[in-house]
Design a protein around this motif. Structure first.
Motif, PDB file in Angstrom:
ATOM      1  N   TRP A  23      88.358 -92.932  58.001  1.00 21.13           N
ATOM      2  CA  TRP A  23      88.452 -93.163  56.567  1.00 21.13           C
ATOM      3  C   TRP A  23      87.725 -94.460  56.232  1.00 21.13           C
ATOM      4  O   TRP A  23      87.767 -95.425  56.995  1.00 21.13           O
ATOM      5  CB  TRP A  23      89.907 -93.280  56.126  1.00 21.13           C
ATOM      6  N   GLU A  77      88.473 -88.494  49.084  1.00 17.28           N
ATOM      7  CA  GLU A  77      89.897 -88.219  48.899  1.00 17.28           C
ATOM      8  C   GLU A  77      90.447 -88.804  47.616  1.00 17.28           C
ATOM      9  O   GLU A  77      91.352 -88.252  47.017  1.00 17.28           O
ATOM     10  CB  GLU A  77      90.694 -88.734  50.094  1.00 17.28           C
ATOM     11  N   GLU A  78      89.926 -89.943  47.194  1.00 19.00           N
ATOM     12  CA  GLU A  78      90.484 -90.594  46.013  1.00 19.00           C
ATOM     13  C   GLU A  78      89.415 -91.433  45.349  1.00 19.00           C
ATOM     14  O   GLU A  78      88.625 -92.088  46.023  1.00 19.00           O
ATOM     15  CB  GLU A  78      91.654 -91.489  46.426  1.00 19.00           C
TER      16      GLU A  78
END
Length: 152
Positions: free
Chosen positions: A18, A45-46
């Motif tokens: 990540w 993811e965000e």
């Protein structure tokens, strides 16, 4: 753009990583994002943005993130094309005429199977929808695919 590794999870011989991203602009606007790389795929993811991003801005952000992740993994410009595990974040895809020919083959194969040809090109190249559409357009311009039909 600031890119910072957030964490990594290793399973068997693979790893999922990540990355945190921060874009800060002179006018006070900012974008924070979290992206994940695993199994040869980059995913976002965000995303948090102030002010909010348009869909076009999101597409540009996705391209920036993809390039930045490739560099952070050691697969971007100025590297030997290999990450710490000797793997790329996206599969190798030839450029130029050979790449256009392969795009056309993937596109036509998906059409024959009744699948979405754009998704097939995305899966084969590892590129975003926007980049895959550009590659498909280049294959059309080269005469490898029939011209797009006008929608009614």
């Amino acid at each position: 753009m600031a890119v910072r590794p957030a964490w990594e999870v290793r399973e068997n011989e693979g790893a999922t990583r990540w990355f945190e991203f921060r874009l800060a602009f002179a006018d006070g606007a900012r974008v924070d994002a979290l992206a994940v790389v695993g199994g040869g795929v980059v995913g976002v993811e965000e995303v948090r943005a102030q002010p909010a991003l348009s869909l076009d801005d999101m597409a540009v952000l996705a391209d920036w993130i993809e390039e930045s992740v490739a560099e952070a993994c050691g697969t971007g410009p100025g590297t030997d094309g290999r990450g710490s595990e000797g793997r790329r974040a996206r599969p190798a895809w030839p450029r130029g005429a050979e790449g256009r020919l392969l795009v056309a083959r993937e596109y036509r194969a998906a059409q024959r199977e009744g699948a979405d040809p754009v998704l097939a090109v995305m899966g084969a190249t590892g590129h975003s929808r926007r980049t895959s559409l550009r590659l498909i357009g280049q294959a059309r311009d080269a005469g490898l695919l029939s011209p797009r039909r006008a929608r009614r």
